[in-house]
Design an enzyme around this catalytic site. Structure first.
Site, PDB file in Angstrom:
ATOM      1  N   ASP A  74      65.223  38.650  87.258  1.00 49.68           N
ATOM      2  CA  ASP A  74      64.595  39.782  86.597  1.00 49.68           C
ATOM      3  C   ASP A  74      63.332  39.271  85.900  1.00 49.68           C
ATOM      4  O   ASP A  74      63.413  38.468  84.965  1.00 49.68           O
ATOM      5  CB  ASP A  74      65.574  40.386  85.587  1.00 49.68           C
ATOM      6  N   HIS A  75      62.173  39.742  86.354  1.00 46.17           N
ATOM      7  CA  HIS A  75      60.916  39.216  85.826  1.00 46.17           C
ATOM      8  C   HIS A  75      60.685  39.622  84.370  1.00 46.17           C
ATOM      9  O   HIS A  75      59.769  39.111  83.719  1.00 46.17           O
ATOM     10  CB  HIS A  75      59.746  39.685  86.693  1.00 46.17           C
ATOM     11  N   ARG A  76      61.506  40.524  83.851  1.00 45.31           N
ATOM     12  CA  ARG A  76      61.361  40.905  82.447  1.00 45.31           C
ATOM     13  C   ARG A  76      61.897  39.833  81.512  1.00 45.31           C
ATOM     14  O   ARG A  76      61.452  39.720  80.367  1.00 45.31           O
ATOM     15  CB  ARG A  76      62.091  42.227  82.184  1.00 45.31           C
TER      16      ARG A  76
END
Length: 469
Positions: A439-441
């Site tokens: 998850d790039h968050r």
């Protein structure tokens, strides 16, 4: 006289809203005890035997095997209590006030069970129920006589009267396809309309001109027998419809939600697993008889826990409402397992505190439970990171979908001999492809790349794990 109580499908926990009837454990007329299992159902997470909180005689069952029921839908009715002496108020008899279990299922209490309302039976159905207990037989015989099944000549007008349908799933299916149930003739007992009747009518209506009325089940059968090649081709073009329910439906919902909510990215690397395989062979060569061997999956799981200790950003979840990243202190490691019921992800609790041998034993136990369909909902939820060994399917790489609401998943391909430069020389080595979807968050590519590189280094040089012991 006995009181007829209705037992509804209880809330089985973990947010489950429906279940499919797999197997009935009782028949109409059977005498059941309080808390006796009466039906086996399959939820999106596990197979569950549902106990009945009432003791008495089963007078009706709702739903055939394979029928999907929502939570709160009737499962069966039970006649409880016995008739008292002449002149005694039946309500004062034993069992009418305390015939329910003291146990409380999730979302379902039995302290004050509601009296089942009398169901309106269609003229084509018989209301007489044969039971084995003598007191209840007498009570049933004392009831008003059942209406005999009408002859074909005296069939009621289909535009009026009740519809002979018991299953709420059948009604919902007909409602979704704008099908008038009054126009169908059921193939079940006493004209009961079954799901197969509705599906046959839907298939026939799909090949009929727009606006044409849905045919009756008998008409559908005769039309199908004499269908022309052109109409058969039209029906074939419609395709087979497979309901998304049970495990398949739960997987579909979770994967679709993951794609909607998680901005994922994937990186991958090839690694020389020759030394890892040699280390595993060495470990298993010294075990005594009866001692389980260390699996490759257990070694990879132990590597994952060591990597997550270095990169805790990936052992996290995102609270969208609060707009916060929640880093989790414990590692509950899920692993993908393919079963006859579909894909499931059992969870090894507190994997960060376990040895390789302990992780391997727990993976073996959960895998066996997955194969037999006996995993509990608690064993299928609460994961913080997932390990996906798709190499067992004979493939090298994949871009797995993150198991929502987790933040990352490590994918492992097959380990196969390949040409590899080792110590400056071309050699045949055991090579595996590793992929990390994250998850790039929760982190940037540098963190994800560092995690994957550490995993690859441990695969190539297992001695690195000694630092984290």
């Amino acid at each position: 006289m006995p009181q007829v109580l209705e037992f509804k499908l209880p809330d089985l926990g973990e947010g489950l809203t429906e279940a499919e009837i797999v197997r009935w454990l009782v028949e109409v007329g059977d005498v059941v005890a309080i808390d006796q299992p009466v039906v086996e159902v399959e939820t999106a997470k596990a197979m569950v035997e549902v106990p009945c909180p009432y003791g008495g005689v089963v007078t009706a069952r709702f739903g055939d095997e394979g029928t999907e029921l929502p939570v709160g839908a009737p499962l069966l009715t039970v006649a409880v209590g016995t008739p008292g002496p002449a002149g005694e108020d039946p309500d004062d008899g034993p069992g009418t006030e305390d015939s329910g279990s003291g146990n409380v299922l999730v979302g379902y209490g039995t302290g004050a069970p509601p009296v089942r309302r009398r169901r309106v039976r269609p003229d084509g159905l018989k209301a007489t129920v044969a039971v084995s207990a003598a007191p209840v037989v007498a009570a049933v015989e004392a009831a008003p006589p059942a209406v005999e099944a009408a002859s074909p000549a005296a069939a009621p007008d289909p535009a009026s009267g009740p519809v002979p349908v018991v299953s709420p799933l059948v009604r919902r299916l007909a409602r979704q396809h704008d099908l008038d149930l009054r126009r169908l003739v059921g193939s079940g007992p006493d004209g009961l309309i079954l799901r197969a009747d509705v599906e046959s009518a839907i298939r026939a209506a799909a090949g009929a001109p727009a606006g044409a009325p849905a045919p009756e089940a008998a008409t559908v059968a005769s039309a199908a027998a004499g269908a022309s090649p052109a109409s058969a081709a039209t029906a074939a073009a419609v395709g087979e419809r497979i309901p998304l329910r049970g495990v398949r439906g739960a997987v579909a919902d979770k994967l679709a939600r993951s794609r909607r909510e998680i901005p994922d990215a994937t990186c991958w690397v090839d690694a020389d697993a020759t030394e890892l395989m040699a280390a595993r062979a060495s470990m298993n060569s010294v075990v005594g008889p009866g001692t389980p061997k260390v699996s490759v999956l257990a070694l990879l799981a132990r590597i994952c826990t060591a990597a997550l200790a270095r990169y805790p950003e990936l052992n996290a979840t995102v609270d969208q409402e609060a707009r916060e990243i929640v880093r989790l202190p414990q590692v509950h490691l899920g692993f993908a397992a393919q079963t006859e019921r579909g894909l499931v992800v059992p969870v090894v609790r507190d994997a960060h505190a376990r040895s390789t041998e302990s992780i391997g034993a727990e993976i073996a136990r959960l895998t066996e439970a997955a194969r037999t369909g006996t995993l509990t909902p608690a064993e299928l939820t609460g994961g913080t990171f997932t390990l996906n060994n798709y190499g067992v399917f004979g493939v090298d790489g994949s871009t797995p979908i993150i198991n929502h609401p987790e933040a990352a998943m490590l994918g492992v391909g097959r380990i196969v001999p390949k040409p590899w430069v080792h110590d400056g020389q071309l050699a045949v080595r055991q090579v595996v492809q590793l992929s990390l979807t994250f998850d790039h968050r929760v982190c940037d590519g540098g963190t994800a790349g560092g995690f994957l590189r550490y995993v690859a280094d441990c695969v190539e040089r297992p001695a690195l794990l000694l630092r984290s012991l």
